[in-house]
Write an enzyme that holds these catalytic residues in place. Structure first.
Site, mmCIF file in Angstrom:
data_model
loop_
_atom_site.group_PDB
_atom_site.id
_atom_site.type_symbol
_atom_site.label_atom_id
_atom_site.label_comp_id
_atom_site.label_asym_id
_atom_site.label_seq_id
_atom_site.Cartn_x
_atom_site.Cartn_y
_atom_site.Cartn_z
ATOM 1 N N ASP A 51 0.841 -1.201 0.000
ATOM 2 C CA ASP A 51 0.000 0.000 0.000
ATOM 3 C C ASP A 51 0.880 1.256 0.000
ATOM 4 O O ASP A 51 0.375 2.377 0.001
ATOM 5 C CB ASP A 51 -1.016 -0.003 1.153
ATOM 6 C CG ASP A 51 -0.367 -0.077 2.516
ATOM 7 O OD1 ASP A 51 0.869 -0.162 2.587
ATOM 8 O OD2 ASP A 51 -1.110 -0.042 3.525
ATOM 9 N N SER A 52 2.223 1.052 -0.060
ATOM 10 C CA SER A 52 3.129 2.174 -0.321
ATOM 11 C C SER A 52 2.826 2.754 -1.703
ATOM 12 O O SER A 52 3.297 3.850 -2.031
ATOM 13 C CB SER A 52 4.594 1.728 -0.221
ATOM 14 O OG SER A 52 4.801 0.531 -0.953
ATOM 15 N N ASP A 90 -1.106 -6.048 -0.130
ATOM 16 C CA ASP A 90 -1.529 -5.403 1.112
ATOM 17 C C ASP A 90 -3.039 -5.185 1.128
ATOM 18 O O ASP A 90 -3.612 -4.651 0.158
ATOM 19 C CB ASP A 90 -0.869 -4.012 1.228
ATOM 20 C CG ASP A 90 0.387 -4.054 2.084
ATOM 21 O OD1 ASP A 90 0.518 -4.949 2.937
ATOM 22 O OD2 ASP A 90 1.245 -3.162 1.888
ATOM 23 N N LYS A 120 -1.388 -9.286 2.906
ATOM 24 C CA LYS A 120 -0.632 -8.843 4.086
ATOM 25 C C LYS A 120 -1.503 -7.879 4.881
ATOM 26 O O LYS A 120 -2.244 -7.080 4.295
ATOM 27 C CB LYS A 120 0.682 -8.170 3.667
ATOM 28 C CG LYS A 120 1.479 -7.637 4.870
ATOM 29 C CD LYS A 120 2.921 -7.303 4.525
ATOM 30 C CE LYS A 120 3.151 -5.959 3.871
ATOM 31 N NZ LYS A 120 2.712 -4.785 4.662
ATOM 32 N N GLU A 122 -1.578 -5.377 8.625
ATOM 33 C CA GLU A 122 -0.808 -4.761 9.712
ATOM 34 C C GLU A 122 -1.499 -5.005 11.050
ATOM 35 O O GLU A 122 -2.721 -4.908 11.147
ATOM 36 C CB GLU A 122 -0.674 -3.252 9.462
ATOM 37 C CG GLU A 122 0.111 -2.928 8.203
ATOM 38 C CD GLU A 122 0.319 -1.432 7.997
ATOM 39 O OE1 GLU A 122 -0.077 -0.621 8.866
ATOM 40 O OE2 GLU A 122 0.887 -1.074 6.949
ATOM 41 N N GLU A 189 8.970 -3.843 10.703
ATOM 42 C CA GLU A 189 9.438 -2.570 10.145
ATOM 43 C C GLU A 189 9.990 -1.643 11.229
ATOM 44 O O GLU A 189 9.340 -1.414 12.258
ATOM 45 C CB GLU A 189 8.268 -1.879 9.402
ATOM 46 C CG GLU A 189 8.679 -0.557 8.761
ATOM 47 C CD GLU A 189 7.697 -0.041 7.718
ATOM 48 O OE1 GLU A 189 6.766 -0.791 7.337
ATOM 49 O OE2 GLU A 189 7.872 1.115 7.281
HETATM 50 O O1 KIV Z 1 3.505 -1.050 1.621
HETATM 51 C C1 KIV Z 1 4.672 -1.469 1.618
HETATM 52 O O2 KIV Z 1 5.448 -1.256 0.686
HETATM 53 C C2 KIV Z 1 5.100 -2.233 2.788
HETATM 54 C C3 KIV Z 1 6.565 -2.489 2.941
HETATM 55 C C4 KIV Z 1 7.274 -1.252 3.282
HETATM 56 C C5 KIV Z 1 6.834 -3.555 3.934
HETATM 57 O O3 KIV Z 1 4.306 -2.610 3.593
#
Ligand code: KIV
Length: 271
Positions: A51-52, A90, A120, A122, A189
């Protein structure tokens, strides 16, 4: 790496075997077809549609605004470019916290509409119910602890997490809880390296670090950061392998110059 293991599809089971034999796991992010294809051809183990994308693709300040539909758009392009790597997506903020039924339907949408292999999420104890419900539907889940960017408004800052005993103990508890629930791996992280090592040594599943030292089972970086496309973000854990920002700038400047001076196209570049 032998040819056969280079070509064999990466599975969550294979990641576990890599940890067991001490082979480090390399992960990068991707958000689109063409880049994912390049990454897959390098032999990268896992591609995270992170989600980056909210920051590096959409230009938002945080990962909070990106939507499930936007993540699905990015992930379906990535999956089309990948033959070998495991693709993890994510679950974006607001699609799994608090309501495990909604969490499951978000995860199902990702799996059905993108063709990815895992999601994924959090958090630890707070999202346990959602993690268990998604896993019970047969969807592999990766955890993410430490600095969890979707909670930035709670943290108020991107400083190193779990530096005090209480937060470190909670992180260790959460990591065990996630392993017992059945996640196949956990991203840690921006935490002290000593804590990363402790978690990796005490858990059977692979622990992937981003700013968690080199005693974990693998590393992940955001592709745009490690290639030097983004310039404003420079945490200590980030190693830049290239200055693509400068390369792109110079290439575009050369193109503009050629167009202005009528050097492009030349005789061979026209019909
Ligand atoms: O969203 C992302 O790119 C991430 C990584 C930084 C682990 O969660």
């Amino acid at each position: 790496m032998s040819i056969s293991s280079k070509d064999k599809r990466v599975t969550t089971h294979r990641l576990l075997e890599m940890k067991q034999r001490g082979e480090k796991i390399a992960i990068l992010t991707a958000y689109e077809y063409s880049i994912a294809k390049i990454l897959d051809n390098t032999g990268i183990d896992v591609i995270l549609v992170g989600d980056s994308a909210s920051n590096v693709m959409a230009g938002h300040e945080t990962t909070v605004p990106i939507t499930l539909n936007e993540m699905i758009y990015h992930a379906s392009g990535v999956v089309k470019g990948v033959k070998r790597a495991l693709v993890v997506v994510d679950l974006p903020f607001g699609t799994y916290q608090g309501n495990s039924k909604e969490a499951l339907s978000s995860a199902i949408r990702i799996m059905k509409e993108t063709g990815a292999s895992a999601v994924k999420m959090e958090g630890g104890a707070e999202v346990k119910e959602s993690v268990i419900r998604i896993l019970s539907a047969g969807i592999p889940v990766m955890g993410h602890l430490g600095l969890t960017p979707q909670s930035i408004h709670k943290f108020g800052t991107y400083v190193v997490r779990a530096q005090d005993k209480k937060e470190a103990e909670k992180l260790i508890e959460d990591a065990h809880l996630l392993e017992e629930a059945g996640v196949f791996g956990i991203v840690l992280e921006k935490i002290p390296a000593i804590l990363g090592k402790k978690v990796a040594q005490s858990l059977k599943i692979p622990i992937i670090g981003i700013g968690a030292g080199n005693k974990v089972d693998g590393q992940i970086l955001v592709l745009h950061d490690m290639l030097g496309i983004t310039q404003e973000f420079s945490p200590r854990f980030l190693r830049r392998y290239h200055n693509l920002n400068k390369e792109i700038h110079n290439a575009v400047a050369n193109y503009i110059d050629d167009v202005k001076k009528v050097k492009f196209p030349d005789e061979k570049e026209q019909y």
